[in-house]
Design an enzyme around this catalytic site. Structure first.
Site, PDB file in Angstrom:
ATOM      1  N   LEU A  73    -109.785   6.813  45.245  1.00  0.00           N
ATOM      2  CA  LEU A  73    -110.054   6.534  43.833  1.00  0.00           C
ATOM      3  C   LEU A  73    -111.551   6.285  43.580  1.00  0.00           C
ATOM      4  O   LEU A  73    -112.170   5.499  44.272  1.00  0.00           O
ATOM      5  CB  LEU A  73    -109.253   5.286  43.437  1.00  0.00           C
ATOM      6  CG  LEU A  73    -109.117   5.026  41.954  1.00  0.00           C
ATOM      7  CD1 LEU A  73    -108.363   6.143  41.277  1.00  0.00           C
ATOM      8  CD2 LEU A  73    -108.446   3.697  41.741  1.00  0.00           C
ATOM      9  N   ASP A  74    -112.109   6.936  42.597  1.00  0.00           N
ATOM     10  CA  ASP A  74    -113.512   6.734  42.185  1.00  0.00           C
ATOM     11  C   ASP A  74    -114.517   7.095  43.273  1.00  0.00           C
ATOM     12  O   ASP A  74    -115.681   6.692  43.199  1.00  0.00           O
ATOM     13  CB  ASP A  74    -113.769   5.284  41.730  1.00  0.00           C
ATOM     14  CG  ASP A  74    -112.880   4.863  40.579  1.00  0.00           C
ATOM     15  OD1 ASP A  74    -112.377   5.749  39.871  1.00  0.00           O
ATOM     16  OD2 ASP A  74    -112.682   3.653  40.391  1.00  0.00           O
ATOM     17  N   GLU A  75    -114.072   7.825  44.301  1.00  0.00           N
ATOM     18  CA  GLU A  75    -114.992   8.150  45.391  1.00  0.00           C
ATOM     19  C   GLU A  75    -115.203   9.661  45.525  1.00  0.00           C
ATOM     20  O   GLU A  75    -115.824  10.117  46.472  1.00  0.00           O
ATOM     21  CB  GLU A  75    -114.469   7.575  46.711  1.00  0.00           C
ATOM     22  CG  GLU A  75    -114.482   6.063  46.816  1.00  0.00           C
ATOM     23  CD  GLU A  75    -115.888   5.487  46.947  1.00  0.00           C
ATOM     24  OE1 GLU A  75    -116.813   6.212  47.370  1.00  0.00           O
ATOM     25  OE2 GLU A  75    -116.061   4.300  46.622  1.00  0.00           O
TER      26      GLU A  75
END
Lengths: 292, 292, 292, 292
Positions: D235-237
């Protein structure tokens, strides 16, 4: 490559090649063929086809163990065939730069600091001023400094003669007007065409002429800026290389705008000088092509 | 506060107060005294003393359980004494706004979307165009739309009469030229002074007049921008409210500059309208004071 | 004031007053009353009511021919009544600043250049380094320089004792960590709370700790930045004063990001120091209020 | 080409070619040779040699009167020899795009407006939401809209099955999460690798997870931003495609930061989608190469 040469790995040279020619099919293939022939490897490549002028622009960085002569020999027929204007140089070679100044220190300080810090591939054999104020700053950076007053036509002609002489003597490739507050004569502008950069303390084509910050204040603009451009006889109309702006508001006096704008002047000029020194600035009529 | 009043907590009103008057000592104390007298609490306060005009500007937000009459009564002697131009209004009250358009949709779309999203304190009783193209967009947002061609002097006079009639009929407080591509007559400019905002598709004072993006392309600028300004009879010379720029390079065609610039036009105009509607824009001669 | 002095118009003093207190109605009126009483005229005024902490913040600039004692006497009862933390100072008084450095020159160069150019109201009685590299630069600006190695715990404790001694000896009001690459001890952090500013070479809360540019490169970010913040024992978590970013792309190496980022570091730190020296930075818990 | 066709000039096709392969000398020459062979003319060319991965990336735009088969035949041996991953497509072909939404309208409105205005080379056969709120907006732009609640694991699995079915049915090439507020399952993330773009409402790697604007407010940051990135199971990476920031100050509430940030979200997402649709985004491990 000869058997002897292959026995010990030759050290790699890094070349930067710029090309300007009428646009037509096959240029890239012909160029890349010459580079392969000279055992070169393209590490950076940028190109642009100008629709307005029909001109093709290219900048290449090439690593190779071949010498310059091998390169030039391989390129010669391509250059001939396509009618290319071209330059070839060593990547990172410091460009011999003459800086002209008046009293304001911020641009000179910024240029010399970056040069010393290894961020600006220039060498500055001389700073010339129409005021002596910046002698100490130049001296701190170990750069010779000359000044002479420019208060009448005769002094101005003298000063410009010395500029031309210095260009000759030091093999100057770039002249930087780092807030030099005198207007160059048309003759000097013509002599320096394409190799003199001025920093204008406004977002061109905004406020031209004298005191642009005062004009900006009077007009109540919300952004002020700076423009680095090539010097031409048409004052403030030379091809633009770089521009920056910064936000201001109604509470800033004209004097404060000057201080705020100086940061933009310094960084805009330094950026333009860096790109020029790295052969990233090509001329397309009144416009510049910048291969960042 | 009377015992009766304290028994049930009165609902708080939020007022926005703007003041313009000749600068002199004691203004803030006198004003804040009147506010204390009216049981008000200052929640936002901004002020500016213009050195160029000697004018004092102030914008206050005040919460209070007093009614408007109480407020106005408390302020009256201060206003009188200092010769103040002043406005008082409810915070967040939608400002009645007439939008003029031509064919380009981006500014109207942006304004209406923000209005519906609750980000722009305006209400739009009418959109008027010199072309019918944006009728469907207005309709989607439930806004009445009128159009009439403006191709000769007579039609133009007709259109402007209808604008003035619409202003009257709908109690319009703000006229927004959202890429309305007709030049307003000097009479209409005068009639709308201080309450009409235009978006100019250039970084003023850059490229004025027609086709600024084409001019920008020809000049090879490295930043393009947009300017929201009050409409005055002096075309493109009205007081600037907001400006934005965006970076471009040599590879962008004039047509691409148009598309890139539209984002800046939309956001710059929306910002100017928001500030105006929030009473954050005051006039200081040819300049604006923006209390962000 | 002596009778003789009153015969000729007294010269105007310019004061800057900052106020922090629990928010409640009437503060502005009480304060402005005291200022009127001391024959002061408010020339700049900014205020903020923090909803999160319930605290009221104010910064005023006042011109007056009254002396400081008159002012303090007039303000005393207001300060008492509202439980204010307050400061009063002369506008533009240079703040005595200690700069700590390591090897990187760009921030120190920028600070000292701006100080000399009259753009930064600080005086720098001493620069201290854990390396001797920047001695010559300090010397050019006529600033005493001391250095001592910090390679083990004992040397570190020694260095920090000398910092504290220097603060004492030179009445230091502000400590600037201008790319000082040592972590301060919790004790020193505590001792300097609210009066030490660090420049972090990243857009906090982005890449903390060592080598943020390398981290930024690995992550492929499109903007890199710098953050000036107050020093606290919680490393990189102190209240943020200013931040800036600059656009980069995939073609930049981690080493180039360092060079590009240095410009943002210099300007971000200089801006934070300027605001601090002008009493524009107030603390609201973990956040700062900046009265620009 | 038939004899009849050769009598009149064949219409020019414009191709966009992307290449990814291990870096080595000779690639450009081999490629440009194949293009010359297919009677193509290179109109745009960008390349990048990644030092970290040793990978060579190239994007070419080519005009030619040859058909696609001729092109592919000429390129085949080069592709084979250098082990290239490659794509060839028509310049400007609209990319079939599925948009996922929740309740927030700003990103969807922006995407559909730009699509209709001809600024975004996508076609959107379907918008899917976990809320029905945006049905009317989609309908205005003539785009089919489906919604289904996602409030438990079973509904989520159902929704994701429908997403996969829609991708299949509409030959979807790109999935855009336009403020879709559900976390995708690892399986869906894996299935969409390299062809799903999310807009994160923060300047990554800043505030991850829920409520980044609230976190930004608590931390008192001076810039807030948005990040468009590829969706990955982390997530978000995922690899970052584009980022923008905007300046804020202490006076903005967390709620105001949300409104301010939405502009950056819209423009950042639209930019990322445009670059993707123009084949300007290539993957270099965890980083992206963007050929602007």
């Amino acid at each position: 490559m000869s058997p002897a040469a292959s026995a010990v790995p030759a050290s790699l040279e890094h070349w930067v090649l710029t090309i300007t020619c009428p646009d037509q099919p096959g240029i890239v293939h012909a160029l890349s063929g010459a580079i392969v022939e000279a055992a070169g490897n393209i590490t950076e490549s940028q190109q642009f086809s100008s629709e307005t002028s029909g001109t093709f622009f290219m900048r290449l960085q090439i690593e190779s163990s071949s010498g310059r002569e091998v390169f030039e020999a391989a390129l010669a027929p391509v250059v001939e065939r396509y009618g290319m204007d071209w330059t070839i140089d060593t990547v990172g070679r410091p460009v011999r730069t003459l800086v002209l100044v008046s009293k304001a220190a911020h641009c000179l300080n910024d240029l010399l600091f970056r040069q010393r810090a290894g961020q600006l591939p220039v060498e500055v054999p001389l700073v010339m001023g129409n005021h002596p104020d910046l002698a100490e700053l130049a001296s701190f950076y170990g750069v010779p400094f000359e000044s002479a007053p420019v208060t009448d036509a005769e002094q101005k002609a003298d000063f410009e003669r010395r500029v031309l002489a210095a260009i000759d003597e030091h093999d100057i490739e770039l002249v930087v007007l780092a807030r030099y507050m005198q207007i160059l004569s048309p003759e000097l502008c013509a002599a320096l065409e394409g190799r003199a950069i001025n920093i204008h303390h406004s977002f061109l084509p905004g406020f031209k002429g004298a005191n642009p910050y005062k004009q900006a204040h009077g007009r109540g603009v919300k952004l002020i800026g700076a423009t680095a451009h090539f010097v031409t006889a048409d004052l403030d109309e030379g091809p633009i290389i770089e521009q920056n702006v910064v936000r201001v508001d109604h509470s800033r006096s004209a004097r404060e705008l000057v201080a705020i704008g100086q940061d933009e002047e310094s960084r805009t000029l330094a950026q333009a000088v860096k790109w020029f020194a790295e052969q990233r600035v090509l001329l397309d009529g009144a416009r510049t092509v910048i291969f960042r």
